[in-house]
Every structure is written in C-alpha cells, then in structure tokens.
Design a protein around this motif. Structure first.
Motif, PDB file in Angstrom:
ATOM      1  N   ILE A   1     -45.758   0.754  -8.416  1.00 46.07           N
ATOM      2  CA  ILE A   1     -45.174   1.955  -8.993  1.00 46.07           C
ATOM      3  C   ILE A   1     -43.668   1.760  -9.029  1.00 46.07           C
ATOM      4  CG2 ILE A   1     -46.975   3.618  -8.363  1.00 46.07           C
ATOM      5  CD1 ILE A   1     -45.520   4.166  -5.765  1.00 46.07           C
ATOM      6  N   ASP A   2     -42.951   2.633  -9.719  1.00 39.48           N
ATOM      7  CA  ASP A   2     -41.501   2.499  -9.701  1.00 39.48           C
ATOM      8  C   ASP A   2     -40.942   3.089  -8.410  1.00 39.48           C
ATOM      9  OD1 ASP A   2     -41.264   5.267  -9.972  1.00 39.48           O
ATOM     10  OD2 ASP A   2     -40.369   5.202 -11.966  1.00 39.48           O
ATOM     11  N   ASP A   3     -39.643   3.022  -8.240  1.00 38.38           N
ATOM     12  CA  ASP A   3     -39.030   3.399  -6.966  1.00 38.38           C
ATOM     13  C   ASP A   3     -39.152   4.887  -6.641  1.00 38.38           C
ATOM     14  OD1 ASP A   3     -38.355   0.819  -6.450  1.00 38.38           O
ATOM     15  OD2 ASP A   3     -36.215   1.021  -6.945  1.00 38.38           O
ATOM     16  N   GLU A   4     -39.467   5.722  -7.643  1.00 37.79           N
ATOM     17  CA  GLU A   4     -39.657   7.147  -7.410  1.00 37.79           C
ATOM     18  C   GLU A   4     -41.125   7.536  -7.323  1.00 37.79           C
ATOM     19  OE1 GLU A   4     -37.325   9.474  -6.674  1.00 37.79           O
ATOM     20  OE2 GLU A   4     -35.967   7.764  -6.563  1.00 37.79           O
ATOM     21  N   GLY A   5     -42.043   6.573  -7.554  1.00 32.39           N
ATOM     22  CA  GLY A   5     -43.466   6.843  -7.386  1.00 32.39           C
ATOM     23  C   GLY A   5     -44.253   7.009  -8.665  1.00 32.39           C
ATOM     24  N   TYR A   6     -43.665   6.721  -9.806  1.00 38.38           N
ATOM     25  CA  TYR A   6     -44.353   6.899 -11.081  1.00 38.38           C
ATOM     26  C   TYR A   6     -45.119   5.634 -11.466  1.00 38.38           C
ATOM     27  CZ  TYR A   6     -41.611  11.147 -11.606  1.00 38.38           C
ATOM     28  OH  TYR A   6     -41.065  12.393 -11.405  1.00 38.38           O
TER      29      TYR A   6
ATOM     30  N   ARG B   1     -42.002   7.436  -2.755  1.00 34.27           N
ATOM     31  CA  ARG B   1     -40.596   7.148  -3.057  1.00 34.27           C
ATOM     32  C   ARG B   1     -40.172   5.963  -2.188  1.00 34.27           C
ATOM     33  NH1 ARG B   1     -35.692   9.591  -0.901  1.00 34.27           N
ATOM     34  NH2 ARG B   1     -33.981   9.374  -2.409  1.00 34.27           N
ATOM     35  N   ARG B   2     -39.662   4.928  -2.809  1.00 36.68           N
ATOM     36  CA  ARG B   2     -39.418   3.657  -2.105  1.00 36.68           C
ATOM     37  C   ARG B   2     -38.546   3.832  -0.870  1.00 36.68           C
ATOM     38  NH1 ARG B   2     -42.117  -1.268  -2.922  1.00 36.68           N
ATOM     39  NH2 ARG B   2     -40.831  -2.959  -2.115  1.00 36.68           N
ATOM     40  N   GLU B   3     -37.497   4.613  -0.998  1.00 38.12           N
ATOM     41  CA  GLU B   3     -36.604   4.822   0.149  1.00 38.12           C
ATOM     42  C   GLU B   3     -37.351   5.466   1.310  1.00 38.12           C
ATOM     43  OE1 GLU B   3     -32.738   7.618   1.110  1.00 38.12           O
ATOM     44  OE2 GLU B   3     -32.820   6.589  -0.838  1.00 38.12           O
ATOM     45  N   ASP B   4     -38.240   6.405   0.988  1.00 44.80           N
ATOM     46  CA  ASP B   4     -38.987   7.096   2.036  1.00 44.80           C
ATOM     47  C   ASP B   4     -40.178   6.282   2.529  1.00 44.80           C
ATOM     48  OD1 ASP B   4     -37.391   9.388   2.279  1.00 44.80           O
ATOM     49  OD2 ASP B   4     -38.264  10.232   0.463  1.00 44.80           O
ATOM     50  N   LEU B   5     -40.668   5.341   1.712  1.00 44.83           N
ATOM     51  CA  LEU B   5     -41.683   4.398   2.196  1.00 44.83           C
ATOM     52  C   LEU B   5     -41.127   3.616   3.379  1.00 44.83           C
ATOM     53  CD1 LEU B   5     -44.404   2.786   1.844  1.00 44.83           C
ATOM     54  CD2 LEU B   5     -43.095   1.252   0.346  1.00 44.83           C
ATOM     55  N   GLN B   6     -39.926   3.142   3.236  1.00 44.33           N
ATOM     56  CA  GLN B   6     -39.290   2.398   4.327  1.00 44.33           C
ATOM     57  C   GLN B   6     -39.016   3.313   5.526  1.00 44.33           C
ATOM     58  OE1 GLN B   6     -35.581   0.536   3.237  1.00 44.33           O
ATOM     59  NE2 GLN B   6     -35.359  -0.494   5.209  1.00 44.33           N
ATOM     60  N   LYS B   7     -38.464   4.484   5.254  1.00 46.83           N
ATOM     61  CA  LYS B   7     -38.070   5.388   6.339  1.00 46.83           C
ATOM     62  C   LYS B   7     -39.294   5.910   7.092  1.00 46.83           C
ATOM     63  CE  LYS B   7     -35.075   9.410   7.175  1.00 46.83           C
ATOM     64  NZ  LYS B   7     -35.994  10.303   7.880  1.00 46.83           N
ATOM     65  N   SER B   8     -40.344   6.320   6.365  1.00 50.11           N
ATOM     66  CA  SER B   8     -41.519   6.896   7.031  1.00 50.11           C
ATOM     67  C   SER B   8     -42.279   5.858   7.837  1.00 50.11           C
ATOM     68  CB  SER B   8     -42.438   7.563   6.010  1.00 50.11           C
ATOM     69  OG  SER B   8     -42.854   6.649   5.008  1.00 50.11           O
ATOM     70  N   ASN B   9     -42.381   4.641   7.313  1.00 47.38           N
ATOM     71  CA  ASN B   9     -43.018   3.581   8.090  1.00 47.38           C
ATOM     72  C   ASN B   9     -42.220   3.252   9.343  1.00 47.38           C
ATOM     73  OD1 ASN B   9     -45.573   2.110   7.136  1.00 47.38           O
ATOM     74  ND2 ASN B   9     -44.492   2.406   5.202  1.00 47.38           N
TER      75      ASN B   9
END
Length: 499
Positions: A108-113, A469-477
């Motif tokens: 998906i793109d960096d925002e989840g689309y 959302r890519r930034e939150d994928l990293q943060k949440s993991n």
C-alpha cells in the motif's frame, strides 16, 4: 457431454475431490528469512487447521491459523508468544496479520491506500524479532469452519450460536483451542501475550480471565487495539460528549479549525478538548433541558470551535451530534464524506443532502488491497492450498452480546496476576471506536486506581487500523515491542504484591 460429466462425477474416488470442505487437521511448514530493524531474522511459518472439540472429545469445528516462530535463537523457552485476534465479530485475522505485526505486509502507499500490482512485501518493523506470533481465525472466519458430525450433518443454527457465536461462547471455545495449541507447540513455559483489535479487544479481555480460571494459563500482557466498550457502559451524556475529541482530531486533520488550533501539534491540541469534554460538556449534557441559555450558548460556541461544525447544527442536535451526521456534514460543502473507521478517507455520495454517508470509504479501500494480498500470500508464499473461500467477514450473526463482563473480568485477571499488564492502542481518526472512549474505558477499568501503573495508552495520527499509515506502522510496532520487553519479569522475580 452431459452424460460424460455424469459418469465422471459418479466415480466414488473422484467425487470426493469436488467437496469444498476444509480439513479438520492440516499443517504446512515453510522456511523464511527477513530483515527487522536492520537485523537478519530466520523463521518458520506453520499454516494449518486445528480442531475445536466438544465436551465428548468430538471435533465440532476447525480453526485456521498461521504461526510464525523465529528459528535462529537458542532458548525457545524464554521466548514470548503473541496470540493475535481480529474482531467483527466475524472478521478474519487478515488485518493485523498482513498489515501490522507479521513479517510480511500488503503493498500500500505510505498513507494506507491500495496500489497495484497487489501483493505483499517485507515488514521491517514486525515484532517477530522479540516474540513468536500466532494469528487465529475464529469459527467461520478465514478458512475456519463448523464441521459435520459423524452422520454428515451440521449443527442447527441455534446450536451453532450456542457453541460459537456469542461473547461468552466465543471466549470459552477459544480458550480451549489455545490450550491445545500451546500444548502441541510446547509453549507452556513461554511468557504469553494476547492482542486483539476492535471486537477482538472484547475477546482478549474475556480470555485473560478464562485462560486463568479454566485453563490455568497466566499471561504477561493484553494489548487492546482500537477497543470496544469491553462491557464498560458509556451511555447518555458520557456517550454523547466523548465523541468531541474525535471530532476535533478529524477537523484538525482536514484543516477545518481556527488558525490558532491548526498551528498546534495535534497531541498538544487534544488535551484541551479532552479537558473541556470532561469538565464542561458532560455536565452540560447532564442538565438536559434545564441548562441555562447562557451556558448552553457558551457550550455550543466552544463545540463548534473544536469540531469544525456550524453552531446551528449543534444547537439543532441538542448538543448530541451523532458520528454519522459528522461524517456527512464536515466536508458537505466540498461534496465529500468521511470514512467511519478512518476519517482521513474520503467518499462521494449520490446526494450531498442527508444525515449519513452512502458507504464507508475506508472499508472499500481496505478490502480493495487486503483481499487479493491474503489470498495470494497464503497460497503462493506459505503454500497453503484449498478451494475453500477465505472469509474476510464470515457468517456469525446473530451474535449473542448478553452478559458482557469482559472489562470487569480483565480487571479481575489483573488483580489475580501481578504479572499482567494492559496496553491500549488507538488512532485519533477512528470514528467507530474512538480514542477518547478507549481512554475512558481505561480509566474505568480499575476504579480503585491500585493497578493504574499497569495500564497504558498510545495514540496515533491514523484510524481504526493505525498501522496502515507507514509512520504509525513503525511507531505502533515499536510501542508493542517495548511493551513486551518491559513486561518480562527479571529472572527470579516473583508474581506477588509487596506488603
């Protein structure tokens, strides 16, 4: 041709190949390597089915699962096990499996689309470096199914509901299934964690106590991703008022607030909205028709400033603005609607008038990318092949929601088990299970406050599935990784309360 086909189908051996049934017991193991946080990790992926048994020891259903186990470490006994559930009820484990914690995630793109060509790619933030993970699909989700009895008959719909499709039935049979899984894979000595998303938070909250009391299995942590009410009531003025911080976050994202608010970081802005909600809005709503006109005027003006809505529609709603109306109203003049589960997503309705969107823009977007990804991944990369349809959402309704005590039961499990910690993860733009409701449930989970040091909340600039959302994928993991590492007791540390 018809006669030839008839002869072919009547052959006793060939006829069985046309049955579209899942095997009660199956297992496919594949070996893989990946890179997580810059380090190489070797792991196995076990994909298969494991039965659910009734009290007489007969298989009545089978659950499809995928189990990832790191293979390049020496001591498996100390390695944490993360048991993952999605929600619905009726949703497969696909969402967190191929978008959040697993070693492979959808493209998906960096925002989840969604992007094409569909498929999966390496998840460089997966928590597989610190914990093994099993993704479990409850009955009728994924490839999991109810099984026929010895006479080739399925239980009646009422019987299936009694066995599987309700708050407490779901928890009871899943606890039994987990016991079998942990035993088969020799994980009794491992620190254990449950993670659930949406309705899955109801499921894992109840499982925490059920595992302790019925299976004698004690956990180190429970993670609630975009939690439901978990049996903690939010009604009347609380229910209505608690929407405002979510409205404010969404309006901030869409640049619908005054410049003074838009200039603030979201995490700095929201606390003042939360304070207003707790100290002003809830009391105002509680006064109902007997609120003074001056106070009502002041409350409406502040709600409008925080929500991006017109004062008149707030007044016409008696301060109780529904989520559906908000999704339709905020961008009405731009001809757009907001997504329910993630209000960053935009939709287009047939008519701009109305009080709710025609469809959920975010869900159609997600199904667009998730469905091809999971079907490709399981079959072509994990080598699990079946003609049974993968149910993204399965037939589990009507669901028995009565006697939901999952939140109080989670509190009881924490009280009984000093090792047990709870973390909540929520997206600020989730309108279905909004983040402030999640905070409220956390505050009410242990009214005594004696265990609040074992409760924590993490928020993200995204929606229900904040990890898209890519930034939150990293943060949440990373938040999940640190939660696991920080809740592992020191060697020899006893599970007891000090005097």
């Amino acid at each position: 041709m018809a006669f030839g086909a008839s002869l072919l189908l009547s052959h006793p051996l060939l006829a069985d190949t046309f049955d579209r049934n899942i095997e009660a017991e199956s297992q496919v193991v594949t070996q893989h390597k990946t890179t997580i946080k810059g380090d190489r990790v070797s792991y196995s992926a076990t994909t298969g089915t494991q039965p659910v048994w009734n009290e007489e020891g007969s298989a009545v259903a089978t659950l499809f699962y995928t189990y990832y186990q790191r293979t390049d470490i020496k001591n498996q006994n100390e390695r944490p096990l993360l048991i993952s559930f999605n929600g619905g009820p009726g949703s497969a484990s696909v969402w967190m499996h191929v978008a959040y914690t697993g070693p492979r995630i959808l493209r998906i793109d960096d925002e989840g689309y969604p992007v094409q060509p569909y498929g999966v790619e390496t998840n460089p933030y997966s928590v597989l470096d610190v914990a093994d993970i099993v993704f479990v699909n409850p009955v009728n989700t994924g490839y999991s199914r109810v099984l026929e009895d010895k006479d080739g008959k399925l239980p009646s719909k009422d019987k299936q509901k009694e066995m599987f499709f309700g708050v407490n039935a779901d928890i009871q049979y899943l606890a039994e299934w987990i016991n079998t899984f942990v035993t088969r894979y020799n994980r009794w000595r491992s620190p254990k964690y449950l993670i659930g998303e949406s309705y899955g938070t109801t499921r894992v909250s109840g499982l925490a106590l059920e595992l302790q009391n019925a299976q004698w299995m004690y956990l180190n942590g429970v993670v609630l991703v975009s939690p439901t009410d978990i049996g903690i009531k939010r009604e009347g003025p609380v229910e209505a008022a608690n929407r405002l911080p979510y409205f404010a976050a969404t309006a901030w994202h869409h640049n619908k607030l005054a410049p003074e608010f838009q200039a603030m970081e979201l995490e700095a802005f929201l606390p003042q909205v939360e304070e207003f909600t707790l100290n002003k809005l809830i009391p105002a709503l509680a006064k109902g028709a007997f609120i003074s006109q001056d106070e009502k005027t002041q409350i409406i003006a502040q709600m409008a400033r925080y929500s991006g809505l017109n004062e008149k529609v707030i007044e016409q709603s008696n301060l109780d603005v529904s989520e559906a109306f908000f999704w339709k109203e905020l961008l009405r003049n731009e001809g757009k609607t907001l997504g329910r589960l993630d209000s960053r997503y935009l939709g287009i309705d047939e008519k701009e008038v109305g009080d709710r969107p025609d469809y959920w823009a975010e869900l159609t977007s997600w199904l667009h990318s998730f469905t091809p990804a999971i079907n490709y991944y399981l079959r072509e990369e994990l080598n699990y092949k079946t003609d049974v349809k993968y149910n993204m959402f399965g037939p589990v309704h009507p669901w028995d929601r009565s006697d939901d005590k999952t939140g109080p039961n989670l509190r009881q499990a924490m009280a009984q088990n000093p090792y047990l910690n709870v973390m909540i993860q929520s997206g600020y733009y989730d309108g279905a299970t909004n983040y402030f409701d999640a905070k409220y449930s956390m505050w009410q989970l242990d009214p005594s406050g004696k265990m609040k040091d074992r409760l924590s909340f993490k928020g993200y600039r995204s929606g229900h599935m904040m990890y898209l959302r890519r930034e939150d994928l990293q943060k949440s993991n990373e938040d999940l990784r640190q939660f696991i590492l920080n809740t592992l007791p020191e060697s020899g540390e006893a599970a007891r309360y000090p005097r």
